[in-house]
Scaffold this active site. Structure first.
Site, PDB file in Angstrom:
ATOM      1  N   GLU A 125      10.357 -10.106  -2.973  1.00 53.27           N
ATOM      2  CA  GLU A 125      11.673 -10.527  -3.437  1.00 53.27           C
ATOM      3  C   GLU A 125      12.688  -9.694  -2.651  1.00 53.27           C
ATOM      4  O   GLU A 125      12.585  -8.464  -2.638  1.00 53.27           O
ATOM      5  CB  GLU A 125      11.797 -10.241  -4.938  1.00 53.27           C
ATOM      6  CG  GLU A 125      13.063 -10.817  -5.508  1.00 53.27           C
ATOM      7  CD  GLU A 125      13.233 -10.567  -7.008  1.00 53.27           C
ATOM      8  OE1 GLU A 125      12.300 -10.058  -7.648  1.00 53.27           O
ATOM      9  OE2 GLU A 125      14.328 -10.876  -7.491  1.00 53.27           O
TER      10      GLU A 125
ATOM     11  N   ARG B 144      -1.990  -1.910  -8.516  1.00 49.59           N
ATOM     12  CA  ARG B 144      -0.903  -1.529  -7.625  1.00 49.59           C
ATOM     13  C   ARG B 144      -1.071  -0.078  -7.214  1.00 49.59           C
ATOM     14  O   ARG B 144      -1.769   0.692  -7.867  1.00 49.59           O
ATOM     15  CB  ARG B 144       0.454  -1.786  -8.253  1.00 49.59           C
ATOM     16  CG  ARG B 144       0.762  -1.025  -9.516  1.00 49.59           C
ATOM     17  CD  ARG B 144       1.974  -1.619 -10.232  1.00 49.59           C
ATOM     18  NE  ARG B 144       3.199  -1.473  -9.490  1.00 49.59           N
ATOM     19  CZ  ARG B 144       3.992  -2.503  -9.151  1.00 49.59           C
ATOM     20  NH1 ARG B 144       3.671  -3.722  -9.463  1.00 49.59           N
ATOM     21  NH2 ARG B 144       5.104  -2.290  -8.501  1.00 49.59           N
TER      22      ARG B 144
ATOM     23  N   LYS C  78      11.509  -0.627  -7.389  1.00 49.68           N
ATOM     24  CA  LYS C  78      12.721  -0.858  -6.603  1.00 49.68           C
ATOM     25  C   LYS C  78      13.968  -0.496  -7.392  1.00 49.68           C
ATOM     26  O   LYS C  78      14.950  -0.053  -6.816  1.00 49.68           O
ATOM     27  CB  LYS C  78      12.770  -2.317  -6.146  1.00 49.68           C
ATOM     28  CG  LYS C  78      12.007  -2.521  -4.848  1.00 49.68           C
ATOM     29  CD  LYS C  78      12.216  -3.906  -4.309  1.00 49.68           C
ATOM     30  CE  LYS C  78      11.134  -4.816  -4.788  1.00 49.68           C
ATOM     31  NZ  LYS C  78      11.186  -6.162  -4.246  1.00 49.68           N
TER      32      LYS C  78
HETATM   33  P1  ATP Z   1       8.928  -3.376  -7.622  1.00 48.02           P
HETATM   34  O1  ATP Z   1       8.238  -3.205  -8.935  1.00 48.02           O
HETATM   35  O2  ATP Z   1       8.906  -2.167  -6.765  1.00 48.02           O
HETATM   36  O3  ATP Z   1      10.291  -3.949  -7.734  1.00 48.02           O
HETATM   37  P2  ATP Z   1       7.913  -5.930  -7.056  1.00 48.02           P
HETATM   38  O4  ATP Z   1       6.521  -6.257  -7.428  1.00 48.02           O
HETATM   39  O5  ATP Z   1       8.943  -6.470  -7.935  1.00 48.02           O
HETATM   40  O6  ATP Z   1       8.020  -4.369  -6.828  1.00 48.02           O
HETATM   41  P3  ATP Z   1       8.063  -7.743  -4.881  1.00 48.02           P
HETATM   42  O7  ATP Z   1       9.058  -7.806  -3.811  1.00 48.02           O
HETATM   43  O8  ATP Z   1       8.015  -8.834  -5.871  1.00 48.02           O
HETATM   44  O9  ATP Z   1       8.266  -6.347  -5.602  1.00 48.02           O
HETATM   45  O10 ATP Z   1       6.614  -7.503  -4.292  1.00 48.02           O
HETATM   46  C1  ATP Z   1       6.077  -8.211  -3.210  1.00 48.02           C
HETATM   47  C2  ATP Z   1       4.583  -8.072  -3.241  1.00 48.02           C
HETATM   48  O11 ATP Z   1       4.212  -6.708  -3.135  1.00 48.02           O
HETATM   49  C3  ATP Z   1       4.004  -8.580  -4.548  1.00 48.02           C
HETATM   50  O12 ATP Z   1       2.874  -9.378  -4.233  1.00 48.02           O
HETATM   51  C4  ATP Z   1       3.638  -7.348  -5.297  1.00 48.02           C
HETATM   52  O13 ATP Z   1       2.544  -7.545  -6.121  1.00 48.02           O
HETATM   53  C5  ATP Z   1       3.333  -6.358  -4.182  1.00 48.02           C
HETATM   54  N1  ATP Z   1       3.578  -4.987  -4.621  1.00 48.02           N
HETATM   55  C6  ATP Z   1       4.729  -4.478  -5.093  1.00 48.02           C
HETATM   56  N2  ATP Z   1       4.586  -3.194  -5.448  1.00 48.02           N
HETATM   57  C7  ATP Z   1       3.298  -2.864  -5.177  1.00 48.02           C
HETATM   58  C8  ATP Z   1       2.511  -1.683  -5.331  1.00 48.02           C
HETATM   59  N3  ATP Z   1       3.035  -0.561  -5.824  1.00 48.02           N
HETATM   60  N4  ATP Z   1       1.225  -1.725  -4.944  1.00 48.02           N
HETATM   61  C9  ATP Z   1       0.690  -2.848  -4.432  1.00 48.02           C
HETATM   62  N5  ATP Z   1       1.369  -3.987  -4.270  1.00 48.02           N
HETATM   63  C10 ATP Z   1       2.650  -4.018  -4.643  1.00 48.02           C
HETATM   64 MG    MG Z   2       8.159  -8.867  -8.124  1.00 46.86          MG
END
Ligand code: ATP
Ligand code: MG
Length: 555
Positions: free
Chosen positions: A36, A265, A275
């Site tokens: 995102e 994760r 984020k």
């Molecule tokens: P955040 O919680 O940091 O905002 P998010 O999951 O909302 O992270 P996205 O931009 O939606 O962020 O994530 C893109 C991809 O990266 C998704 O498939 C998500 O599962 C993966 N991802 C995000 N954070 C992690 C993590 N700490 N470890 C492994 N994969 C991750």
């Molecule tokens: Mg997300």
């Protein structure tokens, strides 16, 4: 010929892919990385990138990049650009054009109409609070919304009105009609569409309704022919909704439609990864920006001197599982050291200099010495360094009196070798008004260049130095863990737990050829650690400490 790789450790996702290839369900695999664009990527995303792109590489499949941009409020093109740059820098190439979920807005809408026509979705006017109340709890079934039985025709009209902006934000939503007593809360008539009047960074003001993640994600995967949709564990329950939506749409109700698999994760000690929290550090000026070298962002790590190879290696080392855990920073730093040790040319830099005068060395004379650029890799060639009557050594490498027998540095009447040069012996020293040592006087043994003393004297210590007349002034930024606690993110006031010593700036000197040092390229300042030239402050010589030579955190 089998397309299954044989040289990679197997994990549950690879087992699944192997099964799906063996059974003929898929002939090749397709994955995707779906960020995102509401922030910069961090090391957790790197895990997901390495997983998705890595599987595609290993299985000769493909992986595409999709911006999951269904929430106009928090997203921005700045983030889109940084994400593209980060994925490329990590060494991966996405298949085909970049995809945007927002490109599918018309399709999502058509699929919403399909669900209404199948009597599987309805427009609901309950307030947010009422909706919560009707949803029930984990222990108690929910209640049907009074809008659940609105006719198909009426729902079609209402959704068209929602789309046309005839209702205000929050006045109504489109919900799936599933089961208000499901054990999975996400199946209790989840919201599919909500009204938002924000301007979207790709589609402007064209849309007044935006799909929810659960609705958009599975359909986007299916449109792109993704075979294995990999996400983190918190979406485990949402898998039921993922399947329900695809199973109820004619275009996608087929055995080879995408399936979702969840892995744990990455959580890394002494830092935060969400984020929202990273955004707060930036907004509150607790760090200098998203690419502050203390940040766990890809751009921060890069500026700090991490290499893409070390991050990919780290991702292999931690592997993929379903167990939630905290990963020790040491695993990341070990992967980094292993990589830098092989690639970083050696040089000398003095971080906290004091002057040394070699009293028996002729005045106005300077000699050129040679040293290997890398002790284990002759192919990296040799470098020139200088020696004269005036040198700089580090303040920590001299004491008037050696505190104990283990002290392997310079003291009065105690010899040490200057790295790549001669053996010297200290005779006396000057201090400033406050008693700080400013200059050490010494003599050198002219017979000891690259040799031990002929009379069999044992010289135990080696210290580094930089010749004074050719030395270049440099700024050193010494970084440490950003937080004082292993898991700061859990704390409500995590921003108060910042390590006050996470950045220490010193002014010192480096060898003259460092004028040509390139930003982000790794150097080993002998005995001090791995450093790289800063990629932003390039008008001056600024070196970021990437990592120490050995792990000293626990000592
Ligand atoms: P955040 O919680 O940091 O905002 P998010 O999951 O909302 O992270 P996205 O931009 O939606 O962020 O994530 C893109 C991809 O990266 C998704 O498939 C998500 O599962 C993966 N991802 C995000 N954070 C992690 C993590 N700490 N470890 C492994 N994969 C991750
Ligand atoms: Mg997300």
């Amino acid at each position: 010929m089998s397309i299954k790789p044989t040289d990679k450790p197997i994990n549950f996702i690879r087992h699944q892919i192997n099964d799906d290839l063996d059974s003929g369900l898929h002939h090749s695999i397709q994955t995707r990385f779906p960020p995102e664009p509401n922030g910069y990527l961090h090391i957790g995303h790197a895990k997901s990138i390495c997983l998705n792109f890595g599987l595609a590489q290993d299985y000769h499949g493909s992986c595409n990049l999709r911006f999951d941009d269904t929430n106009p409020a928090k997203e921005d093109v700045e983030f889109v650009e940084s994400i593209k740059a980060d994925v490329k820098w990590l060494g991966f190439e996405w298949q085909g054009e970049i995809q945007y979920s927002s490109n599918y807005f018309p399709k999502f809408y058509a699929y919403a109409l399909e669900l209404i026509n199948k009597n599987l979705a309805y427009v609901c006017f309950l307030t947010a609070e009422q909706t919560r109340e009707y949803r029930g709890t984990l222990k108690q079934a929910g209640k049907d919304s009074p809008y659940r039985d609105t006719s198909i025709e009426e729902n079609l009209t209402l959704l068209t009105k929602m789309k046309a902006g005839k209702f205000s934000e929050g006045e109504c939503v489109l919900r799936a009609k599933i089961d208000m007593s499901s054990n999975f809360m996400c199946m209790r008539d989840p919201t599919l569409y909500r009204i938002r009047f924000d301007k979207h960074h790709q589609t402007g003001n064209e849309w007044r309704i935006y799909p929810m993640y659960d609705f958009a994600h599975c359909i986007s995967d299916a449109i792109e022919n993704v075979t294995h949709s990999l996400c983190t564990l918190e979406f485990q329950n949402n898998r039921h909704l993922y399947d329900w939506i695809l199973d109820h749409l004619e275009d996608f109700n087929r055995p080879n439609r995408p399936h979702q698999y969840e892995f744990s994760r990455l959580n890394l000690e002494y830092t935060v990864m969400s984020k929202r929290q990273l955004q707060q550090l930036v907004a509150d000026n607790l760090v200098s920006g998203w690419d502050d070298p203390r940040m766990p962002t890809i751009s921060g790590l890069r500026r700090r001197g991490y290499t893409a190879a070390s991050i990919r290696d780290f991702s292999d080392r931690i592997g993929i599982s379903k167990v939630d855990s905290m990963t020790d920073m040491q695993i990341l730093e070990d992967a980094l050291r292993d990589n830098l040790n092989t690639i970083a040319p050696r040089t000398m830099g003095v971080i906290d200099p004091i002057r040394v005068i070699i009293e028996n060395y002729p005045e106005n004379s300077i000699e050129i010495l040679q040293a290997p650029a890398h002790p284990q890799n002759e192919a990296m060639g040799k470098r020139e360094l200088f020696f004269s009557r005036e040198l700089f050594i580090d303040r920590a490498d001299f004491q008037e009196v050696a505190p104990n027998k283990k002290f392997k540095r310079l003291a009065i009447n105690k010899e040490v070798r200057l790295r790549n040069a001669y053996v010297i012996n200290a005779t006396t020293f000057d201090t400033d008004f406050d008693g700080n040592i400013t200059t050490v006087y010494a003599t050198y043994d002219a017979t000891t260049l690259g040799k031990n003393p002929a009379d069999g004297r044992k010289i135990k210590g080696v210290i580094h130095f930089v010749e004074a007349t050719k030395a270049l002034k440099a700024e050193f930024r010494l970084y440490d863990r950003l937080f004082t606690l292993e898991n700061p993110g859990k704390n409500d006031h995590f921003e108060q737990l910042i390590n006050p010593d996470s950045l220490v700036v010193t002014y010192g000197v480096v060898e003259p050829d460092m004028i040509n040092s390139e930003p982000e390229k790794a150097y080993q300042f002998e005995r001090e650690g791995y450093f790289c030239r800063d990629n932003k402050d390039i008008d001056k010589l600024v070196f970021n400490k990437t990592v120490s030579l050995r792990d000293t955190w626990n000592n």
